[in-house]
Scaffold this motif. Structure first.
Motif, short mmCIF file in Angstrom:
data_model
loop_
_atom_site.label_atom_id
_atom_site.label_comp_id
_atom_site.label_asym_id
_atom_site.label_seq_id
_atom_site.Cartn_x
_atom_site.Cartn_y
_atom_site.Cartn_z
N GLU A 187 -40.47 13.90 -21.90
CA GLU A 187 -41.08 14.20 -23.19
C GLU A 187 -42.26 15.16 -23.02
N PRO A 188 -42.52 15.98 -24.05
CA PRO A 188 -43.73 16.83 -24.00
C PRO A 188 -44.98 15.96 -23.91
N LEU A 189 -45.86 16.34 -23.01
CA LEU A 189 -47.08 15.56 -22.77
C LEU A 189 -48.29 16.45 -23.06
N ILE A 190 -49.17 15.97 -23.92
CA ILE A 190 -50.40 16.69 -24.26
C ILE A 190 -51.56 16.01 -23.54
N ASN A 191 -52.25 16.76 -22.70
CA ASN A 191 -53.41 16.23 -21.98
C ASN A 191 -54.67 16.82 -22.61
N PHE A 192 -55.47 15.97 -23.24
CA PHE A 192 -56.65 16.43 -23.96
C PHE A 192 -57.85 16.67 -23.05
N THR A 193 -57.84 16.07 -21.87
CA THR A 193 -59.05 16.08 -21.05
C THR A 193 -58.84 16.70 -19.68
N ARG A 194 -57.72 17.34 -19.43
CA ARG A 194 -57.43 17.87 -18.09
C ARG A 194 -58.44 18.94 -17.68
N ASP A 195 -58.75 19.87 -18.59
CA ASP A 195 -59.68 20.96 -18.27
C ASP A 195 -61.13 20.61 -18.55
N GLY A 196 -61.38 19.50 -19.24
CA GLY A 196 -62.74 19.11 -19.56
C GLY A 196 -63.30 19.74 -20.81
N ASP A 197 -62.56 20.70 -21.43
CA ASP A 197 -63.00 21.37 -22.65
C ASP A 197 -61.96 21.17 -23.74
N LEU A 198 -62.44 21.12 -24.95
CA LEU A 198 -61.53 20.90 -26.09
C LEU A 198 -62.07 21.64 -27.31
N ARG A 199 -61.16 22.35 -28.00
CA ARG A 199 -61.55 23.00 -29.24
C ARG A 199 -61.38 22.03 -30.39
#
Length: 274
Positions: free
Chosen positions: A167-179
């Protein structure tokens, strides 16, 4: 009939006495082998945790080593009992029987292989916030068959590794930045244009240390305008390390502060939407 029964029982008893020493030795070897397997896997786990920056991969490799060493102990015990043919079949894993067993445990094997791929590919780390389908939470552990995820309301969800891999997986915190973004409605008139509201918002955001600047500078889009109101969408970048609480609180606080800035400049804000 009684004589035949006595003869059969005597034969079984003699066979048991013949096999009993091997059975006891096999059980002792199995117990010792499992103890050694647990001890070696713990040693390997501690070494991996010290040398690896990824605890997820270290835990997964530790579990695999424990299963492999335990299987070796079982094969040795079977060999002591004289089941060398069974040992050869297990090691060879060939023929029709292997195909039948493989088909019967297709889902288990699929989830295990998916777990291996997830451990080495590492689309997430421990405590990363991810979304799989409509499930959102942070990763707790990666097991041999399942991925354990804990939702924000405290529920523990065990997802099959094959599902996580496919399944498609969205990682919100992998890069440490979020818009992040939010929508606000501003009252406009001859002296209060959308451009004025935009300049006030951007000027304030440039003073907030938590809002990133430079390449990820904040911006505002005009989404809808009438004779008396304008809908402005505010976009900004922030730190997403603590997605469960910090991101939501930061966004909420920023929305209220932007509203106060506009009100202080004499602009009405009839609506504010997250």
């Amino acid at each position: 009939m009684i004589a035949d029964l006595h003869r059969v029982l005597t034969a079984y008893w003699q066979q048991l006495l013949f096999v009993l020493p091997k059975l006891v030795l096999a059980l002792v070897l199995l117990a010792v082998g499992l103890g050694i397997a647990n001890h070696l896997s713990r040693l390997l786990g501690r070494r991996l945790h010290r040398r690896s920056a990824d605890p997820l991969l270290a835990d997964f490799l530790t579990r695999i080593s424990q299963w492999v060493l335990g299987l070796i102990a079982l094969l040795v015990a079977l060999n002591v009992l004289g089941f060398s043919g069974i040992v050869g079949s297990l090691v060879g894993a060939a023929g029709v029987s292997a195909f039948i067993v493989g088909f019967a445990f297709k889902d288990i094997a699929e989830n295990f292989l998916a777990g291996v791929m997830l451990a080495f590919n590492r689309p997430f780390h421990i405590d990363d916030t991810v979304q799989i389908k409509d499930l959102v939470g942070h990763v707790v552990a990666l097991n041999l068959r399942t991925t354990l995820m804990r939702t924000f309301d405290g529920k523990h969800i065990f997802l099959p590794n094959s599902m996580v891999l496919k399944e498609p997986l969205i990682n919100f915190t992998r890069d440490g930045d979020l818009r992040m973004d939010f929508l606000l409605t501003v009252e406009v008139g001859p002296d209060t244009t959308p451009d004025l509201a935009t300049s006030i918002i951007l000027r304030y955001l440039s003073t907030v240390p938590e809002v990133q600047q430079g390449l990820r500078t904040p911006y505002v889009n005009l989404e809808k305008a009438t004779a008396t109101t304008a809908d402005l969408r505010v976009y900004f970048w922030g730190d997403a390390e603590d997605y469960r609480r910090g991101v939501l609180q930061f966004k909420s606080r920023l929305m209220q502060q932007v509203k106060q800035e506009l009100l202080g400049a004499g602009l009405g804000v009839p609506a504010l939407v997250g």
